[in-house]
Motif scaffolding. Structure first.
Motif, short mmCIF file in Angstrom:
data_model
loop_
_atom_site.label_atom_id
_atom_site.label_comp_id
_atom_site.label_asym_id
_atom_site.label_seq_id
_atom_site.Cartn_x
_atom_site.Cartn_y
_atom_site.Cartn_z
N GLY A 133 -18.14 3.74 -18.78
CA GLY A 133 -17.53 2.57 -18.52
C GLY A 133 -17.26 2.07 -17.31
N VAL A 134 -17.15 0.98 -16.94
CA VAL A 134 -16.72 0.44 -15.76
C VAL A 134 -15.47 -0.39 -15.49
N MET A 135 -14.65 -0.28 -14.55
CA MET A 135 -13.56 -0.95 -14.29
C MET A 135 -13.19 -1.37 -12.88
N THR A 136 -12.44 -1.92 -12.57
CA THR A 136 -11.89 -2.23 -11.07
C THR A 136 -10.27 -2.51 -11.08
N LEU A 137 -9.69 -1.71 -10.48
CA LEU A 137 -7.95 -1.71 -10.23
C LEU A 137 -8.13 -2.61 -8.96
N LEU A 138 -6.93 -3.48 -8.84
CA LEU A 138 -6.61 -4.17 -7.45
C LEU A 138 -5.17 -3.61 -7.31
N LEU A 139 -5.40 -2.94 -6.00
CA LEU A 139 -3.86 -2.31 -5.47
C LEU A 139 -3.63 -3.30 -4.38
N THR A 140 -2.37 -3.63 -4.66
CA THR A 140 -1.76 -4.46 -3.60
C THR A 140 -0.37 -4.10 -3.20
N ALA A 141 -0.14 -4.03 -1.75
CA ALA A 141 1.03 -3.46 -1.16
C ALA A 141 1.63 -4.90 -0.25
N ARG A 142 2.91 -5.03 -0.31
CA ARG A 142 3.41 -6.42 0.23
C ARG A 142 4.52 -6.02 1.35
N ALA A 196 -1.46 5.36 -0.80
CA ALA A 196 -1.91 5.06 -2.40
C ALA A 196 -3.58 5.48 -2.58
N ILE A 197 -4.25 5.03 -1.65
CA ILE A 197 -5.73 5.30 -1.59
C ILE A 197 -5.93 6.76 -1.55
N ASP A 198 -5.18 7.55 -0.51
CA ASP A 198 -5.36 8.75 0.03
C ASP A 198 -4.92 9.66 -1.48
N ARG A 199 -3.93 9.31 -2.01
CA ARG A 199 -3.48 9.87 -3.20
C ARG A 199 -4.42 10.00 -4.50
N GLU A 239 -3.26 4.07 -16.23
CA GLU A 239 -1.76 5.13 -16.27
C GLU A 239 -2.00 5.95 -15.49
N ARG A 240 -3.17 6.83 -15.48
CA ARG A 240 -3.43 7.86 -14.68
C ARG A 240 -3.34 7.56 -13.22
N VAL A 241 -4.00 6.47 -12.74
CA VAL A 241 -3.77 6.01 -11.38
C VAL A 241 -2.51 5.75 -10.93
N ARG A 242 -1.77 5.13 -11.79
CA ARG A 242 -0.43 4.67 -11.64
C ARG A 242 0.56 5.97 -11.34
N ARG A 243 0.52 6.94 -12.15
CA ARG A 243 1.09 8.33 -12.08
C ARG A 243 0.63 8.80 -10.89
N VAL A 244 -0.45 8.94 -10.09
CA VAL A 244 -1.02 9.62 -9.14
C VAL A 244 -0.30 8.85 -7.94
N ILE A 245 -0.46 7.50 -7.80
CA ILE A 245 0.08 6.86 -6.72
C ILE A 245 1.53 6.95 -6.77
N ALA A 246 2.19 6.89 -7.66
CA ALA A 246 3.73 7.13 -7.84
C ALA A 246 4.48 6.40 -6.65
N ASP A 247 4.16 5.25 -6.94
CA ASP A 247 4.83 4.03 -5.82
C ASP A 247 4.97 2.85 -6.64
N PRO A 248 6.06 2.51 -7.12
CA PRO A 248 6.44 1.44 -7.90
C PRO A 248 6.08 -0.09 -6.86
N VAL A 249 6.32 0.24 -5.79
CA VAL A 249 6.01 -1.02 -4.86
C VAL A 249 4.54 -1.43 -4.61
#
Length: 442
Positions: free
Chosen positions: A198-207, A228-231, A330-340
């Motif tokens: 499968g293929v997907m793209t997530l957009l990560l945004t920090a403000r 976040a990218i490093d994690r 959900e796995r990426v969300r847990r790995v980044i572990a930053d609600p911001v």
């Protein structure tokens, strides 16, 4: 009358480049391609019904003695853009470089995917001219935007669904005839994709609030995004052997040297070890044993002395069979572990269903490989690493396969979507024989 190679070169010279932003597309090149195909293959167009679907995709029907259980051959008209200065020759010049067995046609699309498309046209043209009628209907489906949206393929699937057509075998581009891909295995293998990731793209945004770069905050948006990218990079998805890869390894086990042969013959016990070793054996091997994630596009401030009010990264994820868009997010969300850090699914499709590597459809492909490419080539199941238009056709067939009938070296495979894409003339001509054999058995 022109030769197959000259017809191939003429079609390669047409710059049918696709862009995600359709306003950049030169549609005149696609129209010229349609005209050239009609002119160069008169017997085919005299025998097959032709439809233009979704503006620029081509769908052909070759009526057989029986309309049931048709064969459907796929390819795509479009090619990816080029960076002219990176090429050693004109990317749309279709120049022949070298002599004898080393003579190769250099052009964008030589392999991906006009090589297959024109080989299919040549096989059909020759069979029609020789008076052949297939036992069952044959369809040719040539999409116009596989490299971007795949809308042409989806539209052709809708046409087939509306007519109640379910092909007994669908064959698209995919794995090639290779050697040395599996460490220690030197036998030539025809890698037939029975599924694709499968293929997907997530957009990560920090403000942040922004401001002048001379007075940065303690933890600016760019640093938060970089963390976040490093994690994600330091916590890759786990390795495992999925059924198509397990079957591939079991197929090549008799051709592997010891002690690898024993490891591959006892995957029930050694599978985790083999997966771990493959993950460290180069990008291709790593990609067949885990879902991969990599940051691609990055953006930040508009100026070098301005703090970014938002820093963004595109995270491209390729899903191993069994993983899902939802689970990976959900796995990426847990790995980044930053609600911001905001995480948005830009687009995504789950891995394709797995087609069987036993039965009549599989035997037809394997027999065409044996007859046209040689008894020494081992046909094996394969998990396709990239996405193709074939994933849409799983809606109308349970037997969707991905195979490009060309013997490609590592350097030739590396040139796909890069500079100096090329295919050896002799290799391409043998590929015509594969399609001719597959069609003759239809």
């Amino acid at each position: 009358m022109t030769s197959p190679v000259e017809r191939f070169r003429e079609l390669l010279r047409l710059p049918t480049v696709s862009h995600a932003e359709e306003s950049l597309i030169d549609w005149a090149a696609f129209d010229a391609f349609h005209e050239a195909v009609q002119r160069l293959y008169p017997a085919l167009h005299g025998a097959l019904a032709r439809e233009v679907v979704d503006g620029h995709s081509l769908l052909y029907r070759w009526r057989g003695a029986d309309g049931s259980d048709p064969l459907l051959l796929m390819a795509h008209i479009d090619v990816v853009p080029v960076v002219d200065e990176e090429w050693h020759s004109d990317p749309f010049g279709a120049e022949i470089v070298g002599e004898g067995a080393d003579a190769a046609i250099h052009a964008r699309g030589a392999i991906d995917d006009k090589g297959s498309l024109v080989a299919i046209l040549e096989a059909v043209e020759g069979l029609v001219a020789g008076g052949f009628t297939p036992a069952h209907d044959v369809y040719l489906a040539f999409g116009h935007n596989e490299e971007t949206a795949g809308g042409g393929a989806r539209a052709m699937v809708e046409v087939l669904q509306a007519r109640g057509i379910r092909p007994a075998l669908v064959l698209d581009e995919g794995g090639a005839v290779v050697e040395g891909v599996i460490p220690g295995v030197t036998v030539r293998t025809a890698m037939v994709g029975v599924a694709e990731r499968g293929v997907m793209t997530l957009l990560l945004t920090a403000r942040e609030t922004g401001g002048h770069a001379s007075t940065p905050p303690a933890f600016p948006a760019t640093a938060r995004l970089a963390r976040a990218i490093d994690r994600v990079h330091r916590h890759p998805f786990p390795t495992r052997l999925v059924p198509p890869v397990h079957a591939m390894l079991a197929t090549i086990a008799p051709h592997a040297p010891q002690p690898l042969r024993t490891l591959l013959r006892t995957l029930g016990a050694t599978g985790p070890l083999v997966a771990a070793v493959f993950a460290r054996s180069g990008p291709e091997m790593n990609a067949i044993v885990r879902t991969t994630a990599v940051a691609t596009q990055l953006s930040g401030a508009p100026g070098e002395n301005v703090l970014a009010t938002s820093a963004r990264a595109s995270l491209n994820i390729r899903l191993l069979t069994g993983d899902t868009v939802e689970g990976a997010t959900e796995r990426v969300r847990r790995v980044i572990a930053d609600p911001v850090v905001e995480i948005e699914v830009r687009h995504g499709s789950d891995p394709s269903p797995v087609s069987p590597w036993r039965g009549e459809a599989w035997r037809r492909i394997a027999n065409a490989v044996r007859v046209s490419l040689g008894d020494e080539v081992v046909t094996t199941p394969y998990l396709q690493l990239g996405a193709s238009d074939s994933r849409w056709f799983t809606a109308v067939s349970d037997h969707v396969y991905r195979f490009t009938p060309f013997h490609l070296t590592r350097a030739e495979r590396d040139a796909l979507h890069s500079h100096d894409e090329r295919i050896r003339v002799d290799v391409w001509l043998r590929g015509i024989g594969f399609y001719r054999e597959l069609l003759s058995a239809s």
